[in-house]
Design an enzyme around this catalytic site. Structure first.
Site, PDB file in Angstrom:
ATOM      1  N   LYS A  20     -21.715  -1.462 -15.408  1.00 37.22           N
ATOM      2  CA  LYS A  20     -21.838  -2.778 -14.888  1.00 37.22           C
ATOM      3  C   LYS A  20     -20.838  -3.432 -15.610  1.00 37.22           C
ATOM      4  O   LYS A  20     -19.776  -4.205 -15.279  1.00 37.22           O
ATOM      5  CB  LYS A  20     -23.077  -3.294 -14.881  1.00 37.22           C
ATOM      6  CG  LYS A  20     -23.184  -4.739 -14.323  1.00 37.22           C
ATOM      7  CD  LYS A  20     -24.678  -5.141 -14.493  1.00 37.22           C
ATOM      8  CE  LYS A  20     -25.195  -5.291 -16.112  1.00 37.22           C
ATOM      9  NZ  LYS A  20     -24.944  -7.085 -16.529  1.00 37.22           N
ATOM     10  N   ASN A  21     -20.992  -3.444 -16.857  1.00 36.22           N
ATOM     11  CA  ASN A  21     -20.316  -4.588 -17.856  1.00 36.22           C
ATOM     12  C   ASN A  21     -18.689  -4.306 -17.927  1.00 36.22           C
ATOM     13  O   ASN A  21     -18.058  -5.154 -18.498  1.00 36.22           O
ATOM     14  CB  ASN A  21     -20.907  -4.823 -19.158  1.00 36.22           C
ATOM     15  CG  ASN A  21     -22.208  -5.347 -18.771  1.00 36.22           C
ATOM     16  OD1 ASN A  21     -22.641  -6.151 -18.086  1.00 36.22           O
ATOM     17  ND2 ASN A  21     -23.134  -5.422 -19.968  1.00 36.22           N
ATOM     18  N   ARG A  41     -26.839 -19.008 -23.978  1.00 33.63           N
ATOM     19  CA  ARG A  41     -25.557 -18.648 -23.565  1.00 33.63           C
ATOM     20  C   ARG A  41     -24.647 -19.508 -23.046  1.00 33.63           C
ATOM     21  O   ARG A  41     -24.144 -19.499 -21.907  1.00 33.63           O
ATOM     22  CB  ARG A  41     -25.757 -17.457 -22.332  1.00 33.63           C
ATOM     23  CG  ARG A  41     -26.826 -16.532 -22.667  1.00 33.63           C
ATOM     24  CD  ARG A  41     -27.215 -15.586 -21.537  1.00 33.63           C
ATOM     25  NE  ARG A  41     -26.070 -14.557 -21.476  1.00 33.63           N
ATOM     26  CZ  ARG A  41     -25.927 -13.380 -20.977  1.00 33.63           C
ATOM     27  NH1 ARG A  41     -27.029 -13.228 -19.952  1.00 33.63           N
ATOM     28  NH2 ARG A  41     -24.988 -12.723 -20.689  1.00 33.63           N
ATOM     29  N   ASP A  57     -28.475  -4.838 -25.630  1.00 39.07           N
ATOM     30  CA  ASP A  57     -28.999  -4.132 -24.052  1.00 39.07           C
ATOM     31  C   ASP A  57     -29.661  -2.854 -24.266  1.00 39.07           C
ATOM     32  O   ASP A  57     -30.231  -2.540 -23.431  1.00 39.07           O
ATOM     33  CB  ASP A  57     -27.751  -4.084 -23.273  1.00 39.07           C
ATOM     34  CG  ASP A  57     -27.073  -5.305 -23.191  1.00 39.07           C
ATOM     35  OD1 ASP A  57     -27.529  -6.326 -23.190  1.00 39.07           O
ATOM     36  OD2 ASP A  57     -25.717  -5.162 -22.572  1.00 39.07           O
ATOM     37  N   ARG A  81     -29.845  -5.394 -10.204  1.00 41.29           N
ATOM     38  CA  ARG A  81     -28.333  -5.813 -10.472  1.00 41.29           C
ATOM     39  C   ARG A  81     -27.594  -5.093 -11.532  1.00 41.29           C
ATOM     40  O   ARG A  81     -26.405  -5.381 -11.718  1.00 41.29           O
ATOM     41  CB  ARG A  81     -28.689  -7.285 -11.639  1.00 41.29           C
ATOM     42  CG  ARG A  81     -29.146  -8.491 -10.477  1.00 41.29           C
ATOM     43  CD  ARG A  81     -29.558  -9.895 -11.636  1.00 41.29           C
ATOM     44  NE  ARG A  81     -28.220  -9.955 -12.432  1.00 41.29           N
ATOM     45  CZ  ARG A  81     -28.178 -10.218 -13.728  1.00 41.29           C
ATOM     46  NH1 ARG A  81     -29.258 -10.702 -14.146  1.00 41.29           N
ATOM     47  NH2 ARG A  81     -27.046 -10.290 -14.236  1.00 41.29           N
ATOM     48  N   CYS A  98     -30.131 -18.783 -19.380  1.00 48.20           N
ATOM     49  CA  CYS A  98     -30.669 -17.865 -18.584  1.00 48.20           C
ATOM     50  C   CYS A  98     -32.074 -17.464 -19.213  1.00 48.20           C
ATOM     51  O   CYS A  98     -32.254 -17.812 -20.348  1.00 48.20           O
ATOM     52  CB  CYS A  98     -29.940 -16.688 -18.174  1.00 48.20           C
ATOM     53  SG  CYS A  98     -29.730 -15.480 -19.486  1.00 48.20           S
TER      54      CYS A  98
END
Ligand code: EPU
Length: 417
Positions: free
Chosen positions: A22-23, A122, A305, A397, A117
């Site tokens: 994803k990233n 952030r 993560d 997500r 968030c």
């Protein structure tokens, strides 16, 4: 709203194919804005964040064609709308990644300020500071960043802290600036290197990606290219921890071992036997895992993560673990939920002290962010009885078909409405 229902107690056994990261995928898709040519992207994961990014790029004038969800062609012949609206940015903070390319290509960009968030404030001050150093005139009005720069100019930018998307945004912007840009204190994450290799294939001149000094010599234009997104190191790590916590045996295909050193070291310390080749990793855990201390930090140190997933394993490990989160100020929210499952955890500031117990109890819990969701799944897999996880939209997500992949290796997990 969808929920996941897990019956705990089955060790994971079998084989899983890892998806694209994803990233890495999100910044690579944004790179399409830098050229009027076509960027062919392969190995895209089928995730809500990817769909949101594709919708945003489409809204900005990019034409997108796809044969199947994992191969996409993007052509931004000219950008018709230079705005990333609040509605999109609020659902996906990574939308900030359109700022650098949009400004570099079109001389103008308007993007909603991402708010804080669940995991922290952030801010994006480093993205803004870097673009200002390159000559952009930036105003913040009514919750939007308005940036104008007829032509960005190369600059030496020393970032105040290591930021992954900040480095990616500035690296993309610098590819079309005049002269040379030097990014110091740059992020060294493998996803930055993946983006650099995509940009280099498009004709960018970039040296040093993967180190903390990246040098970009601006070019007049970039051209069509093809890029294959790297495998997801966090998805890989998540399945490895799930197998270790459940005392199972798992073989992961289509992954990369060289971006996972810190995670593999901790799994070995916990007692797992690990074997790996170029694009596969196997893990076997005999007996109870041992507690492992974790301190998150930028790559190549232990990734934030993966912190929540290791917390769940530590809940059922032998001994006591100290887990310190240094990247985000509010990334211990899964603790409250794990405690509902009887976990023995104390939090002091940004540190959690986890005393391992023989078994967690299944319970109704709520996902608070993407990686917290993964930690609750792991907890559910090793708990006694049934765990029901609410708010799993966070999970969709960032993990492709996670319940299908886990079912394949023996987990009793299903999605309900
Ligand atoms: N920061 C600032 N100012 C900035 C930018 C960052 O103060 O201008 C701070 C942040 O608040 C944070 C720290 O610097 O405390 C590091 O943040 P970073 O910018 O590196 O995070 P990010 O780029 O927004 C990416 C990943 C995250 C991952 C972090 C850290 C993407 C799309 N997101 O976020 O992934 O946790 O790097 O590795 O690449 C996830 O996948 O679950 C996820 C949150």
């Amino acid at each position: 709203m969808h929920k996941l229902i897990i019956q705990g107690g089955n060790p994971l056994r079998g084989e899983i194919k890892i998806s694209g990261a994803k990233n890495a995928a999100l910044p690579v898709l944004c790179a399409a804005l830098l050229t009027s040519g076509t960027l062919k992207v392969q190995n895209l994961p089928d995730l809500n964040d990817v769909t949101t990014m594709l919708s945003l790029l489409k809204e900005m004038g990019t034409s997108i064609s796809t044969n199947n969800h994992s191969d996409v062609e993007l052509t931004a012949t000219h950008l018709s709308k230079l705005v990333a609206p609040y509605e999109m940015v609020k659902t996906m903070r990574a939308a900030i990644l359109v700022l650098g390319p949009m400004l570099a290509r079109s001389g103008e960009a308007t993007i909603s300020l991402p708010g804080g968030c669940a995991i922290g404030m952030r801010p994006v001050d480093q993205h803004i500071k870097g673009l200002q150093s390159m000559g952009a005139d930036i105003k913040i009005e009514h919750g939007y960043i308005h940036a104008v720069a007829k032509q960005l100019q190369g600059a030496r930018i020393v970032m105040d802290m290591i930021t992954v998307t900040g480095t990616e945004n500035l690296m993309m912007a610098a590819t079309l600036a005049t002269g040379t840009t030097v990014l110091e204190n740059a992020a060294r994450e493998p996803e930055v290197v993946d983006l650099a290799s995509c940009l280099i294939a498009m004709g960018a001149k970039i040296h040093g990606a993967g180190s903390d000094i990246i040098t970009i010599e601006g070019v007049k234009s970039l051209h069509s290219a093809e890029h294959r997104v790297m495998p997801d190191r966090i998805e890989t790590g998540t399945f490895l921890v799930a197998a270790a916590a459940s005392r199972g045996e798992i073989h992961l295909l289509g992954t990369q071992t060289n971006s996972l050193d810190a995670v593999l070291d901790k799994l070995s310390e916990a007692g797992a036997s690990i074997e790996s080749g170029n694009d596969w990793i196997s893990l076997k855990m005999k007996g109870k895992p041992k507690s492992v201390n974790i301190r998150t930090a930028p790559y190549p140190a232990f990734p934030t993560d993966m912190q929540a997933q290791f917390m769940s394993m530590n809940c059922v490990a032998d001994g006591t673990a100290i887990i310190t989160e240094t990247i985000f100020e509010n990334r211990l929210m899964h603790v409250q939920e794990l405690k509902r499952m009887n976990a023995n955890i104390k939090v002091e500031g940004n540190t959690a002290i986890v005393h391992g117990i023989p078994q967690l109890d299944g319970a109704d819990v709520m996902a608070t962010d993407l990686r917290a969701s993964a930690s609750l799944i792991i907890a559910g897999l090793v708990a006694q009885g049934e765990t029901s996880i609410d708010r799993i939209y966070h999970l969709d997500r960032g993990y492709e078909r996670i319940e299908e992949k886990l079912s394949q290796v023996g987990a009793q997990i299903k999605r309900t409405n």
